[in-house]
Write a protein that holds these residues in place. Structure first.
Motif, PDB file in Angstrom:
ATOM      1  N   ARG A 155       5.138   1.897  -4.924  1.00 36.04           N
ATOM      2  CA  ARG A 155       4.271   1.771  -4.093  1.00 36.04           C
ATOM      3  C   ARG A 155       4.451   2.439  -2.590  1.00 36.04           C
ATOM      4  NH1 ARG A 155       2.818  -0.636   1.322  1.00 36.04           N
ATOM      5  NH2 ARG A 155       0.704  -0.045   1.442  1.00 36.04           N
TER       6      ARG A 155
ATOM      7  N   LEU B 240       3.688  -0.796 -11.165  1.00 28.61           N
ATOM      8  CA  LEU B 240       4.617  -0.516 -10.095  1.00 28.61           C
ATOM      9  C   LEU B 240       5.925  -1.540 -10.562  1.00 28.61           C
ATOM     10  CD1 LEU B 240       2.425  -0.725  -7.067  1.00 28.61           C
ATOM     11  CD2 LEU B 240       3.376   1.465  -8.243  1.00 28.61           C
TER      12      LEU B 240
ATOM     13  N   ALA C  82      -1.081  -4.476  -9.066  1.00 26.82           N
ATOM     14  CA  ALA C  82      -0.214  -3.327  -9.861  1.00 26.82           C
ATOM     15  C   ALA C  82       1.137  -3.786 -10.372  1.00 26.82           C
ATOM     16  CB  ALA C  82      -0.105  -1.953  -8.942  1.00 26.82           C
TER      17      ALA C  82
ATOM     18  N   ARG D 126       3.313   6.189  -5.983  1.00 30.32           N
ATOM     19  CA  ARG D 126       1.710   5.958  -5.645  1.00 30.32           C
ATOM     20  C   ARG D 126       1.645   5.608  -4.467  1.00 30.32           C
ATOM     21  NH1 ARG D 126      -0.282   3.532 -11.333  1.00 30.32           N
ATOM     22  NH2 ARG D 126      -2.231   3.959 -10.168  1.00 30.32           N
ATOM     23  N   LYS D 127       0.603   6.226  -3.945  1.00 25.81           N
ATOM     24  CA  LYS D 127      -0.112   5.834  -2.513  1.00 25.81           C
ATOM     25  C   LYS D 127      -1.251   4.950  -2.913  1.00 25.81           C
ATOM     26  CE  LYS D 127      -1.707   8.949   0.507  1.00 25.81           C
ATOM     27  NZ  LYS D 127      -2.041   9.614   1.543  1.00 25.81           N
ATOM     28  N   MET D 128      -1.299   3.702  -2.283  1.00 20.79           N
ATOM     29  CA  MET D 128      -2.317   2.713  -2.436  1.00 20.79           C
ATOM     30  C   MET D 128      -2.405   1.847  -1.553  1.00 20.79           C
ATOM     31  SD  MET D 128      -0.853   0.085  -5.521  1.00 20.79           S
ATOM     32  CE  MET D 128      -0.763   1.155  -6.947  1.00 20.79           C
TER      33      MET D 128
ATOM     34  N   GLU E  79      -3.764  -3.642  -3.043  1.00 20.53           N
ATOM     35  CA  GLU E  79      -3.683  -3.325  -4.418  1.00 20.53           C
ATOM     36  C   GLU E  79      -2.410  -3.708  -4.965  1.00 20.53           C
ATOM     37  OE1 GLU E  79      -5.623   0.401  -5.224  1.00 20.53           O
ATOM     38  OE2 GLU E  79      -7.407  -0.202  -3.985  1.00 20.53           O
ATOM     39  N   VAL E  80      -1.406  -3.793  -4.506  1.00 14.00           N
ATOM     40  CA  VAL E  80       0.007  -3.674  -4.792  1.00 14.00           C
ATOM     41  C   VAL E  80       0.457  -4.725  -5.656  1.00 14.00           C
ATOM     42  CG1 VAL E  80       2.452  -3.978  -3.980  1.00 14.00           C
ATOM     43  CG2 VAL E  80       0.939  -2.641  -2.683  1.00 14.00           C
TER      44      VAL E  80
ATOM     45  N   MET F   9       8.432  -1.278  -4.264  1.00 17.64           N
ATOM     46  CA  MET F   9       7.470  -0.717  -3.185  1.00 17.64           C
ATOM     47  C   MET F   9       8.279  -0.543  -1.715  1.00 17.64           C
ATOM     48  SD  MET F   9       5.671  -4.272  -1.777  1.00 17.64           S
ATOM     49  CE  MET F   9       6.785  -5.591  -1.400  1.00 17.64           C
TER      50      MET F   9
ATOM     51  N   TYR G 299       2.926   4.209   1.239  1.00 15.19           N
ATOM     52  CA  TYR G 299       1.732   4.153   2.113  1.00 15.19           C
ATOM     53  C   TYR G 299       1.349   5.519   2.833  1.00 15.19           C
ATOM     54  CZ  TYR G 299       5.048   2.573   5.486  1.00 15.19           C
ATOM     55  OH  TYR G 299       6.242   2.748   6.089  1.00 15.19           O
TER      56      TYR G 299
END
Length: 329
Positions: free
Chosen positions: A167, A201, A195, A185-187, A191-192, A204, A169
């Motif tokens: 993850r 994921l 996931a 993955r940008k989120m 939501e981390v 991070m 940002y």
């Protein structure tokens, strides 16, 4: 005559109440992080000081944890359009609308908060010029502790990064992932955790402070302080909302904002030390970065910054040149 007098007094009283109500202003402040995060606590101190200094003429109501429903990449436009009067905007999250704002989110460009603040001060006039196009201005900024990576296995070299499902940002995280073989993955931060639980994921990229907020030790084992970036947050206000304030109130708010900026930049180092201690207390291993790994990371950073500067334009390139000259890079 007595009745008329009573009516007139009543009208005057009503008008006074109406005038007082009209004079008072409330701003709803969108915040990205939980109420317990040090940025959110700083925003609360700012709001309290403003309310006190303006005798309640301006009140700022905090909405932490993105509870107003806005996400990072859309915040610049949300303030521009007046959907939000004021919002916390991470510079690296809005480069899709204003690429130059990601200058302070470039990888491995600075090694400490002093260098990062120098970079921001050099960029400040260009930031202000670009933000004006989006009908907003910055009240104050703050900085995060520098971001590292949280993983389930030890990361000792560039080759160890390959294959991670991470993850990120911002655009810098995506570019770093592409350069190193990370499936980035940008989120949103909220939501981390789901996931991670779902296996989407396994890592991070964020600060020590955010790792504490997320209780990263519940899922991940290692924190590697690669110090890819010290993210800068802006507290931006819509110009139309700002212009509705009395000039004296504007001056008061700006005076408080200057003090808050100094406080928040000075606080980042303390928060990093405390957060790292909390990570260790909860069983997380903090892996130092070797000299060889740092050399590999710096080479990646130089390549990515060069690519970004070509896209960001002449203003960004001029600032980078001046920054390199001052720091002797």
């Amino acid at each position: 005559m007595k009745k008329v007098l009573i009516i007139l007094i009543g009208l005057m009283f009503a008008l006074t109440i109406f005038s007082d109500a009209m004079a008072k202003t409330k701003w709803d402040l969108h915040l990205n992080y939980p109420a317990g995060n040090f940025h959110s606590k700083g925003a609360q101190r700012f709001a309290d000081e403003v309310a006190k200094a303006t005798n309640g003429e301006l009140t700022i109501v905090l909405h932490p944890g993105s509870s107003l429903g806005f996400k990072g990449p859309e915040l610049l436009r949300s303030v521009a359009e007046g959907q939000l009067a004021v919002a916390e905007i991470p510079t690296g999250m809005v480069e899709g609308d204003a690429p130059v704002l990601a200058l302070t989110a470039q990888p491995f460009i600075s090694t400490n908060a002093f260098e990062q603040r120098l970079l921001y001060q050099l960029a400040k006039p260009v930031y202000a010029k670009n933000l004006k196009k989006f009908n907003q201005m910055t009240l104050y900024t703050s900085i995060w502790p520098f971001s590292g990576i949280y993983t389930q296995r030890a990361i000792k070299s560039e080759s160890d990064l390959n294959g991670l499902k991470m993850r990120v940002y911002d655009g810098t995280g995506l570019a770093f992932g592409k350069a190193t073989g990370i499936a980035a993955r940008k989120m949103p931060f909220s939501e981390v955790y789901p996931a991670m639980k779902a296996g989407l994921l396994d890592s991070m990229y964020t600060s020590s402070a955010s790792g504490v907020d997320a209780k990263a030790w519940e899922i991940l084992k290692y924190f590697t302080p690669i110090n890819i970036v010290g993210p800068v947050n802006m507290i931006n206000v819509n110009i139309d909302a700002w212009n509705k304030l009395d000039k004296k109130i504007q001056a008061t708010v700006l005076e408080i904002a200057i003090q808050m900026e100094d406080e928040m930049w000075n606080l980042a180092g303390d928060m990093d030390r405390k957060s790292r201690a909390t990570l260790i207390e909860n069983g997380m291993t903090i892996d130092p970065v070797s000299k060889q790994f740092r050399t590999e990371l710096n080479a990646i950073g130089e390549k990515l910054r060069t690519q970004w500067a070509k896209k960001a334009g002449a203003d960004a390139q001029a600032i980078l040149k001046e920054y390199d000259k001052i720091t002797g890079r």
